[in-house]
Enzyme design. Structure first.
Site, PDB file in Angstrom:
ATOM      1  N   SER A 478      33.408  47.842   1.345  1.00  0.00           N
ATOM      2  CA  SER A 478      33.441  49.068   0.556  1.00  0.00           C
ATOM      3  C   SER A 478      35.068  48.315  -0.017  1.00  0.00           C
ATOM      4  O   SER A 478      35.288  47.476  -0.406  1.00  0.00           O
ATOM      5  CB  SER A 478      34.018  50.050   0.892  1.00  0.00           C
ATOM      6  OG  SER A 478      34.101  51.809   0.099  1.00  0.00           O
ATOM      7  N   ASP A 489      36.181  36.222  -7.761  1.00  0.00           N
ATOM      8  CA  ASP A 489      36.170  36.365  -9.005  1.00  0.00           C
ATOM      9  C   ASP A 489      37.111  35.378 -10.127  1.00  0.00           C
ATOM     10  O   ASP A 489      37.354  34.438 -10.747  1.00  0.00           O
ATOM     11  CB  ASP A 489      35.834  37.885  -9.935  1.00  0.00           C
ATOM     12  CG  ASP A 489      34.664  37.727  -9.912  1.00  0.00           C
ATOM     13  OD1 ASP A 489      34.218  37.139  -9.632  1.00  0.00           O
ATOM     14  OD2 ASP A 489      34.221  39.650  -9.387  1.00  0.00           O
ATOM     15  N   LYS A 503      28.363  48.056   0.935  1.00  0.00           N
ATOM     16  CA  LYS A 503      28.385  49.471   0.467  1.00  0.00           C
ATOM     17  C   LYS A 503      29.737  49.764  -0.811  1.00  0.00           C
ATOM     18  O   LYS A 503      30.676  49.363  -1.498  1.00  0.00           O
ATOM     19  CB  LYS A 503      29.825  50.157   1.632  1.00  0.00           C
ATOM     20  CG  LYS A 503      29.730  51.094   1.366  1.00  0.00           C
ATOM     21  CD  LYS A 503      28.592  52.599   1.101  1.00  0.00           C
ATOM     22  CE  LYS A 503      29.363  53.440   1.006  1.00  0.00           C
ATOM     23  NZ  LYS A 503      30.257  54.607   0.102  1.00  0.00           N
TER      24      LYS A 503
END
Length: 690
Positions: A478, A489, A503
């Site tokens: 999460s 990224d 998740k």
């Protein structure tokens, strides 16, 4: 060991006939009770009304925007049969064919609130379960004479490879095999015949008693959660008596053993451990383990929990601080055996959940390097203090910011952020923590049915601008995945470890009639447009996979939403780190060939993989004893080879009380120190800056 295998010889006709007639009487009794469905459990009008509300809410609010149609009807039926009979030990092939008539009818019936089909199937499940338990209970009385443990016989243990039996006669044969396997397991636990018989009587009489206590509310909850689970595994209905189950993991995290549990068919499965909780510290329990019995104190009787509701199991596990609980488990790493462990209950101290730092010094390539480590067990925030405007509210980001100031004063050369076993927490904190390491920009995208919203770091300042490693494992979930995904990224650091949990969905709780509906309403996406759902975050440098991936993580959940992509948002990444990734991986792989710790982990993983690859198991007692002895010796050899390689004395046998458990996490952290040392040198050589 007192068990004796049946010897072949002249047939004792009197005993044979007596056994035959006892079985015949049971079959006739069971058949008549099976056929008497007149007293079957039936749904009531309130459940019918609640069913309609649930279906309407699912179609209106669920992220997938699915309508209940023939396709969904077929999925619901298939899931329901698997939920009731996952091991194909109750329904026959004839039963399954008869259920096919409902394949495309359930959707229409559910929209009208008609639950008759669901209850009809469940009543057959009840009758067949009762028949099975009564047959086994009768067989327990004569098992020492009637069961042959010298026979060359096996049983399929891979549920996916099991076939539906043609008729009930074949079910009886399967039930007998299951009892034989149960007796062998108890024998391998060093129980004598008398103790085995007593244990079996208690277990199967308890299961029968629980079965007979099933009421219409139980059936309604089981079936409706099968319906909600057909949308996705995190969507769930809580009737009034179970509404508190939504926060069951929080209760366990604060008092008890510190474990998040869920039902998986007839078992209670460990989903994850609360970092720094009693179970986590014990190193005895791990995600994927299945709890099949619970005992109180050091000597209390282990009570069977197979088939029990999760709230009942939780009540057995919880208890006062400083008391002991014993758990009988099927280990994820040895799924054809059982093990009993002992854990001291405690409360998870809030200060242990807070971020903390350490510094290590390492000599590398004629350099002395200082490496800072920040461990974050959870993404926390004191919401109440934050909402009332208290400037001194406690949060992950505020704590980490202070730690970074202290680490910079110590002139660290690199930083490791340890997110292993971090199950997530506050989305706000994941966003703000990312902002400590990047100039500014979006950190995560949240996509609902109707729109995409983005969370931003608007502060252009950077708290730490040196080499950064984010360490993750299968239990990083999460919010951890949002932070790691953003760092990846932006090319701000190197992600090291194993694939994360996956998740990537958001749930909200809606009041519904007298119950509550937890429903998936959104998905997380990285700024690159990639989802964190199902696939999780794939590390740039991969470590050995310690957790059995089939039993842990999002993709182990039946019906989990798939990985996908959405639009890439506008952001300014740093210079690509591909050249760094390649060289770090090469150097790590070269070291791993000679590293005692990594060799130890890889040997254990190989052994466990071989154990878990078996699709059938022998029901010959000598063969099972030999198998157990062989693998115990192999495990001991692996352990002692490692102990010798690091200059420690070998052990004679595993002993929970006296043997120091080897810390897998420490082995991998030591490797991460070396990876960071390489990263520091490479970033200087290739002139990287952030």
């Amino acid at each position: 060991m007192t068990i004796k295998s049946k010897k072949t010889g002249p047939i004792d006709m009197a005993k044979g006939l007596k056994y035959f007639f006892s079985i015949l009487i049971l079959i006739l009794y069971s058949s008549s009770s099976w056929a008497n469905i007149g007293n079957a459990i039936k749904p009531n009008s309130e459940q019918s009304s609640q069913c309609v509300k649930i279906i309407r809410a699912l179609e209106r609010y669920h992220y997938l925007e699915k309508n209940l149609d023939d396709t969904m009807s077929s999925i619901i039926l298939t899931r329901y049969l698997k939920r009731l009979d996952p091991r194909k030990q109750l329904f026959t092939l004839k039963d399954i064919h008869s259920f096919k008539q409902y394949q495309f009818r359930l959707d229409d019936e559910l929209k009208r609130g008609n639950l008759n089909i669901a209850f009809k199937i469940f009543n057959l499940y009840m009758a067949r379960s009762k028949e099975r338990l009564e047959y086994i209970s009768l067989l327990i009385k004569t098992w020492e004479k009637e069961l042959d443990f010298n026979k060359t016989e096996s049983m399929i243990i891979d549920d996916d490879l099991r076939q539906w039996k043609q008729n009930k006669r074949m079910l009886y044969s399967l039930w007998k095999k299951e009892l034989k396997n149960h007796i062998i397991l108890l024998t391998l636990d060093d129980q004598g015949n008398g103790s085995i018989s007593d244990t079996l009587v208690k277990i199967y009489s308890s299961r029968l008693k629980r079965l007979l206590q099933t009421d219409s509310n139980d059936i309604f909850q089981i079936f409706m959660n099968n319906v909600t689970g057909s949308f996705d595994p995190h969507t769930q209905f809580f009737p009034p008596r179970a509404s508190e189950d939504f926060d069951i993991h929080m209760s366990l995290s604060l008092e008890g053993i510190g474990a998040v549990l869920q039902n998986e068919y007839e078992y209670t499965k460990v989903v994850r451990l609360i970092s720094k909780g009693p179970a986590d510290k014990s190193n005895l329990l791990m995600p994927g383990d299945k709890i099949i019995g619970v005992g109180q104190g050091v000597t209390g009787e282990i009570k069977d929990t197979i088939g029990q509701r999760i709230d009942h199991v939780v009540k057995l596990i919880r208890g006062p601080k400083n008391t002991f609980v014993r758990l009988k488990i099927i280990p994820a790493k040895k799924n054809s055996s059982t093990k009993t462990i002992q854990i001291k209950r405690d409360r998870v101290k809030l200060e242990e959940q807070a971020a903390k730092k350490s510094v290590i010094t390492i000599d590398h390539n004629n350099q002395t390097l200082k490496i800072g480590i920040i461990e974050i067990p959870h993404f926390y925030i004191d919401f109440k203090a934050y909402q009332r405007g208290d400037k001194d509210y406690k949060s992950t980001t505020k704590d980490v910011k202070k730690l970074l100031v202290e680490l910079k004063e110590e002139n660290i050369d690199g930083l490791i952020v340890d997110l292993r076993d971090n199950g997530g927490g506050s989305l706000k904190e994941a966003n703000q923590l990312t902002g400590l390491f990047i100039k500014s920009g979006p950190t995560v995208q949240v996509k609902t049915k109707h729109r995409i919203t983005r969370l931003y770091d608007d502060d252009s300042s950077i708290e730490y601008s040196g080499p950064l490693i984010v360490l993750i494992n299968r239990m990083s979930a999460s919010a951890s995945e949002i932070f790691a995904g953003a760092i990846k990224d932006y090319h701000r650091g190197v992600i090291v470890g194993t694939r994360s949990f996956g998740k990537g969905t958001v749930q909200e709780l809606k009041p519904l009639g007298k119950g509550k509906l937890k429903i998936t309403s959104a998905k997380f996406y990285r700024v690159s447009g990639e989802s964190t759902q199902n696939l999780g975050i794939v590390p740039d440098l991969k470590y050995p996979q310690l957790y059995k991936i089939e039993d842990t993580g999002e993709n182990s959940l039946d019906g989990a939403l798939p990985w996908d992509t959405t639009v890439r948002t506008s952001y300014k990444p740093y210079r690509k780190l591909q050249v760094i990734h390649t060289k770090l991986t090469t150097r790590y792989q070269e070291r791993s060939l000679k590293d005692p710790g990594l060799n130890y982990l890889n040997q254990r993983i190989k052994m466990i993989s071989k154990l878990n690859s078996q699709t059938s198991i022998s029901l010959n007692l000598d063969a099972r004893k030999s198998r157990k002895k062989r693998y115990e010796q192999l495990e001991l050899d692996i352990e002692n080879n490692y102990l010798r390689s690091i200059g420690k004395e070998p052990i004679e046998k595993f002993d929970q009380d006296d043997t120091e458990t080897i810390d897998f996490k420490k082995i991998l952290m030591n490797q991460t120190h070396l990876v960071m040392a390489d990263f520091i040198n490479l970033s200087n050589n290739f002139d990287f800056s952030w």
